[in-house]
Write an enzyme that holds these catalytic residues in place. Sequence first.
Site, PDB file in Angstrom:
ATOM      1  N   ARG A  92       0.833  -1.210   0.000  1.00  0.00           N
ATOM      2  CA  ARG A  92       0.000   0.000   0.000  1.00  0.00           C
ATOM      3  C   ARG A  92       0.865   1.256   0.000  1.00  0.00           C
ATOM      4  O   ARG A  92       0.527   2.260  -0.604  1.00  0.00           O
ATOM      5  CB  ARG A  92      -0.979  -0.010   1.182  1.00  0.00           C
ATOM      6  CG  ARG A  92      -1.887   1.199   1.232  1.00  0.00           C
ATOM      7  CD  ARG A  92      -3.196   1.010   2.005  1.00  0.00           C
ATOM      8  NE  ARG A  92      -3.144   0.049   3.079  1.00  0.00           N
ATOM      9  CZ  ARG A  92      -2.515   0.216   4.238  1.00  0.00           C
ATOM     10  NH1 ARG A  92      -1.908   1.360   4.499  1.00  0.00           N
ATOM     11  NH2 ARG A  92      -2.496  -0.746   5.139  1.00  0.00           N
ATOM     12  N   TYR A 129     -16.712  15.638 -17.252  1.00  0.00           N
ATOM     13  CA  TYR A 129     -16.992  14.217 -17.080  1.00  0.00           C
ATOM     14  C   TYR A 129     -18.040  14.049 -15.972  1.00  0.00           C
ATOM     15  O   TYR A 129     -17.896  14.595 -14.876  1.00  0.00           O
ATOM     16  CB  TYR A 129     -15.694  13.502 -16.715  1.00  0.00           C
ATOM     17  CG  TYR A 129     -15.875  12.025 -16.459  1.00  0.00           C
ATOM     18  CD1 TYR A 129     -16.246  11.172 -17.485  1.00  0.00           C
ATOM     19  CD2 TYR A 129     -15.702  11.501 -15.194  1.00  0.00           C
ATOM     20  CE1 TYR A 129     -16.426   9.825 -17.251  1.00  0.00           C
ATOM     21  CE2 TYR A 129     -15.875  10.151 -14.946  1.00  0.00           C
ATOM     22  CZ  TYR A 129     -16.243   9.323 -15.988  1.00  0.00           C
ATOM     23  OH  TYR A 129     -16.424   7.988 -15.757  1.00  0.00           O
ATOM     24  N   ASP A 169      -7.809  17.993 -16.248  1.00  0.00           N
ATOM     25  CA  ASP A 169      -8.057  16.590 -16.587  1.00  0.00           C
ATOM     26  C   ASP A 169      -7.616  16.402 -18.037  1.00  0.00           C
ATOM     27  O   ASP A 169      -8.243  16.902 -18.971  1.00  0.00           O
ATOM     28  CB  ASP A 169      -9.552  16.288 -16.411  1.00  0.00           C
ATOM     29  CG  ASP A 169      -9.889  14.815 -16.670  1.00  0.00           C
ATOM     30  OD1 ASP A 169      -9.165  14.172 -17.456  1.00  0.00           O
ATOM     31  OD2 ASP A 169     -10.889  14.337 -16.108  1.00  0.00           O
ATOM     32  N   LYS A 174      -8.175   5.151 -20.097  1.00  0.00           N
ATOM     33  CA  LYS A 174      -8.510   5.543 -21.458  1.00  0.00           C
ATOM     34  C   LYS A 174      -7.259   5.484 -22.342  1.00  0.00           C
ATOM     35  O   LYS A 174      -6.772   4.398 -22.599  1.00  0.00           O
ATOM     36  CB  LYS A 174      -9.163   6.928 -21.433  1.00  0.00           C
ATOM     37  CG  LYS A 174     -10.211   7.117 -20.306  1.00  0.00           C
ATOM     38  CD  LYS A 174     -11.435   6.247 -20.458  1.00  0.00           C
ATOM     39  CE  LYS A 174     -12.351   6.247 -19.228  1.00  0.00           C
ATOM     40  NZ  LYS A 174     -12.726   7.542 -18.685  1.00  0.00           N
TER      41      LYS A 174
HETATM   42  C1  LIG Z   1     -13.216   8.058 -17.465  1.00  0.00           C
HETATM   43  C2  LIG Z   1     -12.895   9.449 -17.064  1.00  0.00           C
HETATM   44  C3  LIG Z   1     -12.647   9.782 -15.728  1.00  0.00           C
HETATM   45  C4  LIG Z   1     -12.786   8.777 -14.607  1.00  0.00           C
HETATM   46  O1  LIG Z   1     -11.828   7.774 -14.673  1.00  0.00           O
HETATM   47  P1  LIG Z   1     -12.056   6.256 -14.171  1.00  0.00           P
HETATM   48  O2  LIG Z   1     -10.759   5.613 -14.506  1.00  0.00           O
HETATM   49  O3  LIG Z   1     -13.229   5.706 -14.898  1.00  0.00           O
HETATM   50  O4  LIG Z   1     -12.301   6.342 -12.697  1.00  0.00           O
HETATM   51  C5  LIG Z   1     -12.303  11.090 -15.453  1.00  0.00           C
HETATM   52  N1  LIG Z   1     -12.221  12.032 -16.419  1.00  0.00           N
HETATM   53  C6  LIG Z   1     -12.473  11.744 -17.712  1.00  0.00           C
HETATM   54  C7  LIG Z   1     -12.368  12.829 -18.727  1.00  0.00           C
HETATM   55  C8  LIG Z   1     -12.825  10.458 -18.083  1.00  0.00           C
HETATM   56  O5  LIG Z   1     -13.081  10.185 -19.370  1.00  0.00           O
END
Ligand SMILES: *Cc1c(COP(=O)(O)O)cnc(C)c1O
Length: 385
Positions: A53, A106, A178, A203
């Site tokens: 952890r 998001y 982000d 992603k």
């Molecule tokens: C998918 C996504 C998230 C969240 O991420 P997870 O890995 O699903 O928790 C945050 N911001 C954007 C732009 C996303 O496409």
Amino acid sequence: MTETPSQGFATRAVHAGQEPDASTGSIIPPIHQTSTFVQDGVGGLRGGYEYGRSGNPTRAALEVQVAALEQGDDAIAFASGLAAEDALLRAVLQPGDRVVLGDDAYGGTYRLLTRIHEPLGVRLDTVDLTDPAAVEAAFAQPVRILWVETPTNPLMKVVDIAALAAAGHEHGALVVVDNTFASPALQQPLRLGADVVVHSATKYLGGHSDVLGGVLVMNDEGLAERVRFLQFAAGAVLAPFEAWLLTRGIKTLELRMRRHTESATAIAGQLAAHPAVERVYYPGLSDHPGHEIALKQMSGAGGMLSVALAGGERAARTLAEGTRIFALAESLGGVESLIGYPSLMTHASVRGTPLAVPENVVRLSIGIEDLADLQEDLADALGRV
Ligand SMILES: *Cc1c(COP(=O)(O)O)cnc(C)c1O
């Protein structure tokens, strides 16, 4: 801010943090699939690791790799993008603090802020960050975090990171970007003045739709230490195998983003010329309102685009359910093409809020398949709407 590194992006993607294993010569660093680390006498740590952890070498290898790509001093890897976001919010916010979020964010970020952090006393306002007057008005009250997404999900708005970072800093805000949609291959927000970069590594970083992960990157040692402590204390760490999958995916990030962008550009043109399509949202198109800013801050417009159908909700659902290669699924950024209907899928949680997505919009994540096959698939499905 860190200096511009001497090696190019693709070289860093392949090599940063990825030294061959010293004990065996294995060119690929092993997956340290272990929960704990043996000690030579009490407190005698061999490699600085004591328990999974608090740290793991495979996770650390990923963190070095992502930090090198975003040109940040510190990267911290989490079990998902939202786990990363939550740790950052907890590390920064006190009751009474205000967060300003873009109005096309998001859905999960909006849900995290409204359902988890607002009840803890945080205040939230959503603002059109492409509108300078609205941004100025938002700063009339103190802002602790300015949370920026660009391009936005799913309407592909492009906001000027350098301008917002300057405005945020003038007003004492922490500027968070982000960078999930662009990936560091196309856009590096820390170099444009942002304080923290957030990734859903699920992603484009992973790129193969086979792993969930999140990463924070920053140049603030004090903040990084608080976030690391929070992760250690609360436990939302990325598992070793997931970290290894991400390091593997990232090695081809630059190649993949080039292909995604090339195909998305062609498909945006195809869709814009189709009579069933009312509007295409893609920053690579010269009539996109954010096109000039995209040219300034991105090296390519990326693989995501959305379309508004002239035939409304029914046409949109028919398209989303009518493709053969594009798979109907949430998520994005993988090698395979995906199609989604945001208002009932990814953005169902923001229906009826200021972030609601129009019901005639379909979102596409353009994969790396042959462009001709993708175009034929879309042409066939559009012919049926
Ligand atoms: C998918 C996504 C998230 C969240 O991420 P997870 O890995 O699903 O928790 C945050 N911001 C954007 C732009 C996303 O496409």
